[in-house]
Design a protein around this motif. Structure first.
Motif, PDB file in Angstrom:
ATOM      1  N   ALA A   6      19.413 180.556   2.938  1.00 24.05           N
ATOM      2  CA  ALA A   6      18.443 180.295   2.063  1.00 24.05           C
ATOM      3  C   ALA A   6      17.554 178.865   1.692  1.00 24.05           C
ATOM      4  CB  ALA A   6      19.763 180.428   0.587  1.00 24.05           C
ATOM      5  N   ALA A  10      14.135 178.825   1.780  1.00 22.92           N
ATOM      6  CA  ALA A  10      12.890 178.161  -0.030  1.00 22.92           C
ATOM      7  C   ALA A  10      11.749 177.316  -0.301  1.00 22.92           C
ATOM      8  CB  ALA A  10      14.198 178.444  -0.834  1.00 22.92           C
ATOM      9  N   ASP A  13       9.403 177.718   2.675  1.00 25.31           N
ATOM     10  CA  ASP A  13       7.808 179.055   2.069  1.00 25.31           C
ATOM     11  C   ASP A  13       7.460 178.269   1.276  1.00 25.31           C
ATOM     12  OD1 ASP A  13       9.349 180.364   4.035  1.00 25.31           O
ATOM     13  OD2 ASP A  13      10.593 181.631   2.276  1.00 25.31           O
ATOM     14  N   LEU A  66      10.716 184.321   1.024  1.00 26.88           N
ATOM     15  CA  LEU A  66      11.575 184.526  -0.837  1.00 26.88           C
ATOM     16  C   LEU A  66      11.656 185.754  -0.913  1.00 26.88           C
ATOM     17  CD1 LEU A  66       8.474 182.417  -2.147  1.00 26.88           C
ATOM     18  CD2 LEU A  66      10.826 181.383  -1.773  1.00 26.88           C
ATOM     19  N   LEU A  67      11.544 186.572  -0.699  1.00 26.17           N
ATOM     20  CA  LEU A  67      11.924 188.371  -0.971  1.00 26.17           C
ATOM     21  C   LEU A  67      14.071 188.030  -0.243  1.00 26.17           C
ATOM     22  CD1 LEU A  67       8.948 190.312  -0.499  1.00 26.17           C
ATOM     23  CD2 LEU A  67      10.132 190.006  -2.413  1.00 26.17           C
ATOM     24  N   VAL A  69      15.472 185.860   0.249  1.00 25.71           N
ATOM     25  CA  VAL A  69      16.363 185.032  -0.945  1.00 25.71           C
ATOM     26  C   VAL A  69      16.792 185.735  -2.534  1.00 25.71           C
ATOM     27  CG1 VAL A  69      16.692 182.946  -2.021  1.00 25.71           C
ATOM     28  CG2 VAL A  69      15.402 182.435   0.279  1.00 25.71           C
ATOM     29  N   ARG A  70      15.710 185.782  -2.732  1.00 27.52           N
ATOM     30  CA  ARG A  70      16.095 186.862  -3.969  1.00 27.52           C
ATOM     31  C   ARG A  70      16.685 188.425  -3.897  1.00 27.52           C
ATOM     32  NH1 ARG A  70      10.830 190.016  -6.954  1.00 27.52           N
ATOM     33  NH2 ARG A  70      12.511 190.632  -8.802  1.00 27.52           N
ATOM     34  N   ALA A  71      16.585 188.279  -2.532  1.00 27.52           N
ATOM     35  CA  ALA A  71      17.484 190.027  -2.366  1.00 27.52           C
ATOM     36  C   ALA A  71      18.617 189.292  -2.278  1.00 27.52           C
ATOM     37  CB  ALA A  71      16.828 190.981  -1.290  1.00 27.52           C
ATOM     38  N   ARG A  73      20.720 187.279  -3.404  1.00 29.02           N
ATOM     39  CA  ARG A  73      21.044 186.630  -5.164  1.00 29.02           C
ATOM     40  C   ARG A  73      21.249 188.017  -5.714  1.00 29.02           C
ATOM     41  NH1 ARG A  73      16.665 181.628  -6.036  1.00 29.02           N
ATOM     42  NH2 ARG A  73      17.688 180.596  -5.197  1.00 29.02           N
ATOM     43  N   ARG A  74      20.412 188.915  -5.506  1.00 30.67           N
ATOM     44  CA  ARG A  74      21.125 190.468  -6.337  1.00 30.67           C
ATOM     45  C   ARG A  74      21.972 190.970  -5.226  1.00 30.67           C
ATOM     46  NH1 ARG A  74      15.041 192.281  -8.281  1.00 30.67           N
ATOM     47  NH2 ARG A  74      14.963 190.619  -9.626  1.00 30.67           N
ATOM     48  N   SER A  76      21.785 192.818  -2.307  1.00 31.15           N
ATOM     49  CA  SER A  76      21.052 193.765  -1.675  1.00 31.15           C
ATOM     50  C   SER A  76      20.752 193.417  -0.911  1.00 31.15           C
ATOM     51  CB  SER A  76      19.429 193.759  -2.060  1.00 31.15           C
ATOM     52  OG  SER A  76      19.328 195.227  -1.134  1.00 31.15           O
ATOM     53  N   TRP A  79      18.149 191.928   2.271  1.00 29.56           N
ATOM     54  CA  TRP A  79      17.820 190.178   2.926  1.00 29.56           C
ATOM     55  C   TRP A  79      18.018 190.331   4.215  1.00 29.56           C
ATOM     56  CZ3 TRP A  79      20.664 187.018   5.197  1.00 29.56           C
ATOM     57  CH2 TRP A  79      21.910 187.467   4.940  1.00 29.56           C
TER      58      TRP A  79
END
Length: 138
Positions: A6, A10, A13, A66-67, A69-71, A73-74, A76, A79
């Motif tokens: 991650a 991050a 990117d 970045l998507l 990392v975001r996924a 964290r959620r 999903s 990722w």
């Protein structure tokens, strides 16, 4: 997602988005970038075109990373494929730049080493991520 992945995604990117933002601002004449910080031939039309040809690839790996990392964290599972796309594009972009500089015999460490890093660091994560993605969920 492992914390190291991650952070690596991050940082890479966000740095690339900063690079392209700075490049765009320099092109528009809003900021000045010292010629000492530039790559060989930065002011030649073919080299300018070569540099800008990386924009779609760099944006693709930055956005997908970045998507990812975001996924993650959620929670999903999307990722993993997003991270694979990002890592593969990162290696491709770095490899293309390394190939270019090598063909020209241009080994300026300030440009060569960062691009070499783009080829090397994803390799720490790709094998495990491919195995995880290929394995059916438990």
């Amino acid at each position: 997602m492992r914390r190291a992945l991650a952070i690596s995604l991050a940082v890479t990117d966000l740095l690339f988005l900063a690079y392209w933002s700075t490049s765009l601002l320099a092109l528009a004449g809003v900021v000045h970038v010292s010629p000492d910080a530039m790559y060989a031939g930065y002011d030649q039309p073919r080299v300018i075109a070569w540099n800008w040809s990386f924009l779609p690839l760099d944006l693709a790996f930055s956005v997908s990373g970045l998507l990812a990392v975001r996924a993650a964290r959620r929670g999903s599972p999307i990722w993993r494929p997003l991270a694979l796309i990002s890592l593969a594009f990162t290696v491709a972009a770095g490899g293309m730049a390394i190939g270019y500089w090598t063909l020209l015999g241009e080994f300026n460490p300030s440009w060569f080493l960062p691009n070499l890093a783009l080829v090397v660091w994803p390799m720490a994560f790709l094998p495990g991520l491919i195995r995880e993605t290929a394995s059916p969920p438990a």
